[in-house]
Design a protein around this motif. Structure first.
Motif, PDB file in Angstrom:
ATOM      1  N   UNK A   1      32.158  45.910  12.326  1.00  0.00           N
ATOM      2  CA  UNK A   1      32.729  46.585  13.490  1.00  0.00           C
ATOM      3  C   UNK A   1      32.164  45.951  14.751  1.00  0.00           C
ATOM      4  N   UNK A   2      32.915  46.025  15.826  1.00  0.00           N
ATOM      5  CA  UNK A   2      32.525  45.335  17.056  1.00  0.00           C
ATOM      6  C   UNK A   2      31.172  45.822  17.572  1.00  0.00           C
ATOM      7  N   UNK A   3      30.884  47.101  17.419  1.00  0.00           N
ATOM      8  CA  UNK A   3      29.678  47.651  18.013  1.00  0.00           C
ATOM      9  C   UNK A   3      28.433  47.471  17.149  1.00  0.00           C
ATOM     10  N   UNK A   4      28.581  47.018  15.936  1.00  0.00           N
ATOM     11  CA  UNK A   4      27.452  46.998  15.015  1.00  0.00           C
ATOM     12  C   UNK A   4      27.202  45.600  14.450  1.00  0.00           C
ATOM     13  N   UNK A   5      25.940  45.184  14.497  1.00  0.00           N
ATOM     14  CA  UNK A   5      25.556  43.858  13.996  1.00  0.00           C
ATOM     15  C   UNK A   5      24.291  44.036  13.176  1.00  0.00           C
ATOM     16  N   UNK A   6      24.385  43.718  11.899  1.00  0.00           N
ATOM     17  CA  UNK A   6      23.271  43.956  10.987  1.00  0.00           C
ATOM     18  C   UNK A   6      22.610  42.648  10.583  1.00  0.00           C
ATOM     19  N   UNK A   7      21.311  42.676  10.510  1.00  0.00           N
ATOM     20  CA  UNK A   7      20.531  41.527  10.028  1.00  0.00           C
ATOM     21  C   UNK A   7      19.976  41.892   8.661  1.00  0.00           C
TER      22      UNK A   7
ATOM     23  N   UNK B   1      13.495  33.156  19.256  1.00  0.00           N
ATOM     24  CA  UNK B   1      14.248  32.161  18.500  1.00  0.00           C
ATOM     25  C   UNK B   1      15.483  32.810  17.895  1.00  0.00           C
ATOM     26  N   UNK B   2      16.600  32.142  18.060  1.00  0.00           N
ATOM     27  CA  UNK B   2      17.883  32.697  17.646  1.00  0.00           C
ATOM     28  C   UNK B   2      18.074  32.540  16.144  1.00  0.00           C
ATOM     29  N   UNK B   3      18.348  33.652  15.473  1.00  0.00           N
ATOM     30  CA  UNK B   3      18.547  33.636  14.024  1.00  0.00           C
ATOM     31  C   UNK B   3      20.041  33.478  13.719  1.00  0.00           C
ATOM     32  N   UNK B   4      20.837  34.393  14.220  1.00  0.00           N
ATOM     33  CA  UNK B   4      22.287  34.386  14.036  1.00  0.00           C
ATOM     34  C   UNK B   4      22.923  35.009  15.256  1.00  0.00           C
ATOM     35  N   UNK B   5      24.173  34.668  15.488  1.00  0.00           N
ATOM     36  CA  UNK B   5      24.935  35.377  16.495  1.00  0.00           C
ATOM     37  C   UNK B   5      26.373  35.564  16.028  1.00  0.00           C
ATOM     38  N   UNK B   6      27.043  36.462  16.716  1.00  0.00           N
ATOM     39  CA  UNK B   6      28.425  36.779  16.359  1.00  0.00           C
ATOM     40  C   UNK B   6      29.229  36.922  17.635  1.00  0.00           C
ATOM     41  N   UNK B   7      30.392  36.297  17.684  1.00  0.00           N
ATOM     42  CA  UNK B   7      31.223  36.362  18.886  1.00  0.00           C
ATOM     43  C   UNK B   7      32.469  37.213  18.676  1.00  0.00           C
ATOM     44  N   UNK B   8      32.582  37.778  17.481  1.00  0.00           N
ATOM     45  CA  UNK B   8      33.728  38.653  17.216  1.00  0.00           C
ATOM     46  C   UNK B   8      33.491  39.337  15.881  1.00  0.00           C
ATOM     47  N   UNK B   9      34.279  40.352  15.626  1.00  0.00           N
ATOM     48  CA  UNK B   9      34.169  41.047  14.350  1.00  0.00           C
ATOM     49  C   UNK B   9      34.391  40.060  13.210  1.00  0.00           C
ATOM     50  N   UNK B  10      33.525  40.161  12.219  1.00  0.00           N
ATOM     51  CA  UNK B  10      33.566  39.317  11.024  1.00  0.00           C
ATOM     52  C   UNK B  10      33.270  37.841  11.296  1.00  0.00           C
ATOM     53  N   UNK B  11      32.977  37.484  12.531  1.00  0.00           N
ATOM     54  CA  UNK B  11      32.636  36.099  12.843  1.00  0.00           C
ATOM     55  C   UNK B  11      31.127  35.997  13.013  1.00  0.00           C
ATOM     56  N   UNK B  12      30.560  34.911  12.516  1.00  0.00           N
ATOM     57  CA  UNK B  12      29.122  34.717  12.656  1.00  0.00           C
ATOM     58  C   UNK B  12      28.826  33.231  12.713  1.00  0.00           C
TER      59      UNK B  12
ATOM     60  N   UNK C   1      18.279  45.478   8.969  1.00  0.00           N
ATOM     61  CA  UNK C   1      18.005  45.874  10.350  1.00  0.00           C
ATOM     62  C   UNK C   1      19.343  46.092  11.031  1.00  0.00           C
ATOM     63  N   UNK C   2      19.494  47.290  11.602  1.00  0.00           N
ATOM     64  CA  UNK C   2      20.777  47.642  12.187  1.00  0.00           C
ATOM     65  C   UNK C   2      20.704  47.641  13.719  1.00  0.00           C
ATOM     66  N   UNK C   3      21.807  47.276  14.334  1.00  0.00           N
ATOM     67  CA  UNK C   3      21.879  47.237  15.792  1.00  0.00           C
ATOM     68  C   UNK C   3      23.260  47.722  16.228  1.00  0.00           C
TER      69      UNK C   3
END
Lengths: 115, 111
Positions: free
Chosen positions: A70-76, A44-55, A21-23
């Motif tokens: 990349x900063x603009x993209x977060x994939x599940x 319900x929160x699954x995952x979050x990211x506060x910076x590139x490559x950080x999760x 799933x792409x965002x």
């Protein structure tokens, strides 16, 4: 207008498939989130990211992984989809003030059905 | 872990009646946010409260943040059919990245 775009509105996958799933967000927000929404359980929160490559793991990370190259993209990623992962998936982004989260902007959601 | 409880789960009202939803956290919050999700839509931010005892108004909507920063409420005066949807509270902690959502209150308004 802030835009958070999820790649699919509806998705049907088979048990055992690997699902992506792409965002994408266009406001240069530091924080991005993946939630799942089920009746009576809210978001319900699954995952979050506060910076590139950080999760960071949220409350229900089991069976999921994420990627933020990349900063603009977060994939599940659902490594091996199961029927109990049938749900509405919501991506969100928010700016970081330095001390706390602020307004979250949500995508339109992806309704995933695993058969 | 941090939990945010929200009640009631559902509320049916006649148009023109008032409506209130309550939110309680197990820990002290740095802020509370409120969102509205229309049927078939996604959550949309309404407001954020930051200060202890803060009260904010948006037309017929009144938002309160408790003195201990552990509870909050949303009150709608004289509901209209356009108010239907699910209202979520969401809490954050100072220095934390996570925003934890309550389960939401679904409002039904009968014309």
């Amino acid at each position: 207008d802030v835009k958070v775009t999820q790649s699919s509105r509806y998705l049907v996958k088979r048990t055992g498939e690997k699902v992506f799933l792409e965002c994408v967000q266009d406001m240069d927000h530091e924080n991005m989130f993946w939630y799942r929404q089920d009746p009576g359980l809210g978001l319900r929160l699954i995952y979050f990211s506060y910076d590139v490559k950080m999760k960071e793991k949220g409350d229900i990370p089991e069976g999921y992984s994420v990627s933020r190259e990349k900063k603009e993209r977060f994939s599940l990623i659902l490594e091996s989809a199961s029927t109990n992962q049938t749900s509405m998936y919501l991506c969100a982004s928010s700016p970081w003030t330095g001390t706390e989260n602020t307004e979250a902007f949500f995508g339109q959601g992806t309704r995933l059905t695993v058969v | 872990g941090q939990q945010v409880m929200q009640i009631p789960q559902y509320q049916h009202v006649q148009e023109g009646e008032d409506f209130t939803t309550y939110c309680n956290s197990s820990t002290t919050l740095s802020n509370i946010q409120w969102y509205k999700q229309r049927p078939g839509g996604h959550p949309v931010f309404l407001i954020q409260l930051v200060k202890s005892g803060e009260v904010k108004k948006q037309k017929r909507l009144t938002f309160q943040f408790g003195e201990a920063k552990k509870n909050s409420s949303l009150h709608i005066t004289a509901t209209q059919t356009t108010d239907v949807g699910t209202y979520f509270c969401a809490g954050g902690k100072t220095g934390g990245f996570k925003t934890i959502f309550g389960a939401g209150t679904r409002l039904f308004v009968k014309a």
